[in-house]
Structures are given as C-alpha cells and as structure tokens.
Design an enzyme around this catalytic site. Structure first.
Site, PDB file in Angstrom:
ATOM      1  N   SER A  91       0.755  -1.472   0.039  1.00 35.06           N
ATOM      2  CA  SER A  91       0.044  -0.058   0.070  1.00 35.06           C
ATOM      3  C   SER A  91       0.681   1.377   0.057  1.00 35.06           C
ATOM      4  O   SER A  91       1.516   1.534  -0.963  1.00 35.06           O
ATOM      5  CB  SER A  91      -0.693  -0.137   1.276  1.00 35.06           C
ATOM      6  OG  SER A  91      -2.101   0.624   1.002  1.00 35.06           O
TER       7      SER A  91
ATOM      8  N   LYS B 115     -19.894  18.939   9.240  1.00 38.28           N
ATOM      9  CA  LYS B 115     -18.902  18.920   9.883  1.00 38.28           C
ATOM     10  C   LYS B 115     -18.388  17.702  10.650  1.00 38.28           C
ATOM     11  O   LYS B 115     -17.349  17.450  11.194  1.00 38.28           O
ATOM     12  CB  LYS B 115     -19.144  20.077  10.811  1.00 38.28           C
ATOM     13  CG  LYS B 115     -18.094  20.735  11.667  1.00 38.28           C
ATOM     14  CD  LYS B 115     -16.885  21.018  11.124  1.00 38.28           C
ATOM     15  CE  LYS B 115     -15.637  21.309  11.937  1.00 38.28           C
ATOM     16  NZ  LYS B 115     -14.506  21.394  11.222  1.00 38.28           N
TER      17      LYS B 115
END
Lengths: 308, 192
Positions: free
Chosen positions: A123, A175
């Site tokens: 990765s 948010k």
C-alpha cells in the site's frame, strides 16, 4: 639526569607524532568528505505516519525524519545513490505521497534511487517504492495492496446499550462526517467515496508512471489485493527478486560505483532517542482503537491493508 | 626548567610526593603550562586534518573552545573539591589544590601519539582509542584523588568521596528532573 632524559624522550615521541600527523595523513586524505562514492541507506519502517511521529516527546518516527534524510542524501556530494529499505504495511496516504514526491525530486537531481523491500512493502509502502528507479523484493515479501480506504465505525448501538447519548452542535451538515455516534447518510457516503476515489486515482497514476504501465492495466492489478514478491515480479510490479545486499550491488552498478560501495546511514537512533523519541513501529490495533474513540492521530485516508 | 622537568617526572612516577611539593610551592604557572599542553596537544592531529580538508576557520574555534572550557572546568573543580574537602576536615589551600589538579591533566598528553596511530591504521582505531581513553581516564582520576589526598591531608577513601560527590549529585538532580518531567507528561497521555 635520568629524569630529564625520560621526559625529553616522551616529549620527542609526541613531537614526532605531531610531525607525522602534519605531513603524512594517507588515511585521512582518502577519507575526506566527497572523495568516495557512497550509497545512502534510508529505512522506512513500520506504519507511515505524517509529521514528527508519536514518541514520548514526539520528535521522531514520522515522515519528517525520512524526508530530512532524503534531503541529507541529496545535499551530500559523496552520495551517488540511495537505497530505500522499506519494511512497512503502509499508513497515511498523504504521508506516503509526501515521501514519494521527495523521492521523485531526489531522482531529478541525477541520483539513483533503488527500493529493497523487506517483510512487507504494501500500500503506502508500495506507493513510495513505485517512485524509485528499481525495486527489489524477496520472493515471499508481501506487497501490492494498491488502494485506499477510510475506516469508519458506528458505535450507536453500543452507546444505546450503555446509556450514552451524544450530540453535536455544528456549523454545517457535514462537519461531523465520519462521526461514530450515528449512521452515515447516503450523501456523506458519497462524499467519502469521492475522496477515496480521488486518492485511488492518484495512487494508480503514481504506479502507472513509476512502473511504466498502462493505467488500465494498473487498475486491473489495483483491486487492493496483496501479492507476494514473486507474483509481483511476474506482474511487473517489482523488477528483481533478491535481498538487501542484492539491491546494494544493483544500486552500485546503476550508479557506476566500482568495487564494494561504502554505505552511509542517516538518522541513526541513539539509546537516548529510542527512549524519548518516537518508535516507528506503531501498533495497528492501537491506531484503529483510537480511531473508534474519535481520537485518531491519522485524519487522512489510509493506504494500508485492513487485515493480514 | 630543570625543576619543571623533574616535577613532570615525579607526577608520573612519584605522584604523592610531587603533589605535596606542588601544593606547598603553589606552582600555578607551571600547572597552567601543563594544562595548556594537555588541552592543546591532543587536538592538533585533528586540527591538521581539518585544515587539510579546507576547514581552517573551525580549527581556531575548536582550540579556543577546548582551552576555555577546560580552564573553567579546572578552576570550578578545584573550588568545589576544596569546599567539600573542608567539610571532610581538609587542611589544604585552594591555590595549592588548583596547582596540583593542573598537573593531574598530564596523562592527557599521551593520547596524542595514539590519535596519530589511529589515523594511519583506521582498522585498529576504535579498540586502541577505547583502551587508551580508559587508561588515561583512570590515570587522571587517580592523580586527582592523590592530589586531593596529599593537599588536604585526607585518607584515600575520603579523597575519593570528595571526587565523586559532585558528579553523583548532578546525576541525582538530572534523574529527579527527568522523573518529574515524565510524571507530568504521562498524566497527559490518553489512556486506552
């Protein structure tokens, strides 16, 4: 009289030594900085995390330290090549990208950069490796895992069971996206998916450019699966099978270094820094536990395998 | 000059008598000469090497820093050890002790030829310098103990205690500060 001759004898020996040090210093002249071509070995160990790391006083272990070493190698005239020794399951995607970009800049100065994969270079670790001139892996190295994810936990049911009710008073509807106290809405899922897709496209572009593969071919390989080193070689994701010393020999050849190359390591740990600084071996379990507790040190998408 | 040469010999081979005589005569000038030789001579091989590598500017800085730092350390050590000796019942003078401790720097001069040898034969540099460093360190410490013993009229054990009390106190203070610092920080780390 004999006392005087003993002292004068000692003084004479010291004087001769000083004269010898002035006129003939073959060892020192050969070792003057810049006179011998070197290979800098830079280690990328453990989970890749941005900034300064996670130590007691938080000063080592993050990408800042690795980038500092890359700059040292760039500025050291005696260093002709860099060997990246990667032993990492990946980590933060932006952090891996940062190192990858610095590797690219280092290569643009004309220095050779070669990757030697250790137990794993998956990765984010592969992201960095893809930026290098050549990749060596052991046949059993675990690599690949080309992909990105953002972990999310929903602890709503658990909170209900133990009688915790959490609320947030927020400035905008998104948010508290990824908040573990409530399910994700479809819109939020779409937003996160767009982010992940964007990061994935960047990862694919990096691998396509670094490995000189067609992006469509990279997408076929980049379904997130892990490959062994030998599988990766067959697929064109690594160049050679071999250990670190095979990589050193290969690096020396590529850099045109004759004979046995001199190795230099930057950023060596002292016992004091190991006690007080960050460990680069950050526990994956603790990372995810902290994420579930909304205390995540990584605010970025992750380029690392979920499970082994 | 003959007197100085004989004193140097006596410091190496008859240190007790030498330290007594140095303190009694308060030979500060000669002690300063020994201190300067012991501070500068071991630096010279490294300084020549730096000059040949084109780093001449730093050489002067190194020498000045080493001499100045060593001077401060020499005077401070004499002052502290004099104070502690008087607490142990010592009867010597600060100037006498200062002079004796100056001569105790003498063994450092012997590092010089081994530094040059190490430059010629780098393969044996590390073990040679480790052994030489240890021998010289022990020799200097022995001369310091003898100086305190003979100047202050203390026993060997008392003189050794006088020598080690300041570094032990510093170590204890550092450990205490560290423990306090770690305790404060640990209380702020999130617990799992």
């Amino acid at each position: 009289m004999s006392k005087k001759w003993v002292i004068l004898g000692i003084a004479a020996v010291i004087l001769v030594a000083l004269v010898a040090s002035v006129f003939v210093q073959p060892g020192r002249r050969r070792n003057i900085a810049g006179s011998q071509s070197k290979i800098a070995v830079i280690y990328v160990d453990g989970v890749i995390i941005g900034g300064r790391g996670q130590g007691l006083f938080g000063s080592e272990g993050g990408t800042d330290g690795i980038i500092r070493q890359l700059h040292q190698a760039r500025d050291d005239q005696s260093v002709k090549a860099v060997l990246l020794r990667i032993n990492s399951p990946g980590g933060s995607a932006p952090a891996s990208q940062e190192i990858g970009e610095e590797v690219k800049k280092l290569r643009s100065t004309g220095k050779v950069v070669v990757t030697s994969m250790g137990d794993m270079a998956a990765s984010g670790g592969y992201w960095i490796a893809a930026m290098s001139d050549k990749i060596y892996a052991n046949p059993a190295t675990m690599t690949g895992s080309i992909g990105v994810y953002i972990p999310y936990s929903n602890w709503e049911e658990l909170y209900k069971k133990i009688g915790i009710h959490q609320e947030k008073i927020k400035s905008g509807p998104h948010k508290d996206i990824l908040s573990p106290e409530r399910p994700m809405t479809d819109e939020e899922r779409g937003i996160i998916q767009n982010m992940v897709d964007d990061m994935y496209n960047q990862f694919v572009a990096v691998v396509a450019e670094g490995r000189k593969l067609d992006p469509a071919r990279v997408r076929q390989l980049a379904d997130g699966r892990v490959y062994t080193g030998s599988q990766a070689k067959e697929l064109g994701l690594v160049d050679e099978l071999g250990d670190m010393y095979d990589a050193i020999d290969g690096t020396a050849k590529m850099a045109g270094i004759q004979g046995k190359p001199e190795l230099v390591e930057y950023g060596k740990s002292t016992p004091w820094s190991m006690l007080l600084g960050a460990s680069e071996q950050i526990s994956i379990d603790k990372l995810f536990l902290r994420q579930a507790q909304n205390d995540m040190p990584l605010v970025a998408p992750l380029a690392m395998p979920e499970r082994w | 000059m003959n007197d100085f040469i004989e004193t140097l010999y006596d410091v190496m081979f008859q240190p007790r008598a030498a330290m007594r005589a140095i303190a009694a005569d308060r030979r500060i000038g000669q002690a300063l000469a020994v201190f300067l030789l012991a501070s500068v001579l071991p630096l010279l091989p490294a300084c020549f090497s730096l000059r040949s590598a084109g780093m001449g500017a730093i050489v002067n800085l190194i020498i000045v820093a080493q001499v100045f730092g060593g001077l401060v350390k020499w005077v401070a050590a004499a002052a502290v050890w004099q104070l502690i000796s008087e607490l142990f019942g010592g009867r010597g003078t600060a100037v006498g002790l200062l002079a004796s401790l100056g001569f105790a720097h003498l063994p450092l001069i012997f590092i010089t030829p081994f530094l040059v040898l190490s430059a010629y034969v780098p393969s044996i540099a590390t073990p040679v310098m480790l052994i030489v460093g240890l021998v010289v360190f022990l020799w200097v410490v022995t001369l310091d103990v003898i100086a305190i013993q003979e100047v202050e009229g203390l026993s060997g054990a008392q003189a050794f205690l006088v020598l080690i009390i300041p570094p032990v106190l510093i170590l204890l203070v550092v450990l205490a500060v560290l423990a306090a610092g770690i305790g404060t920080i640990m209380s702020h780390i999130p617990h799992f």
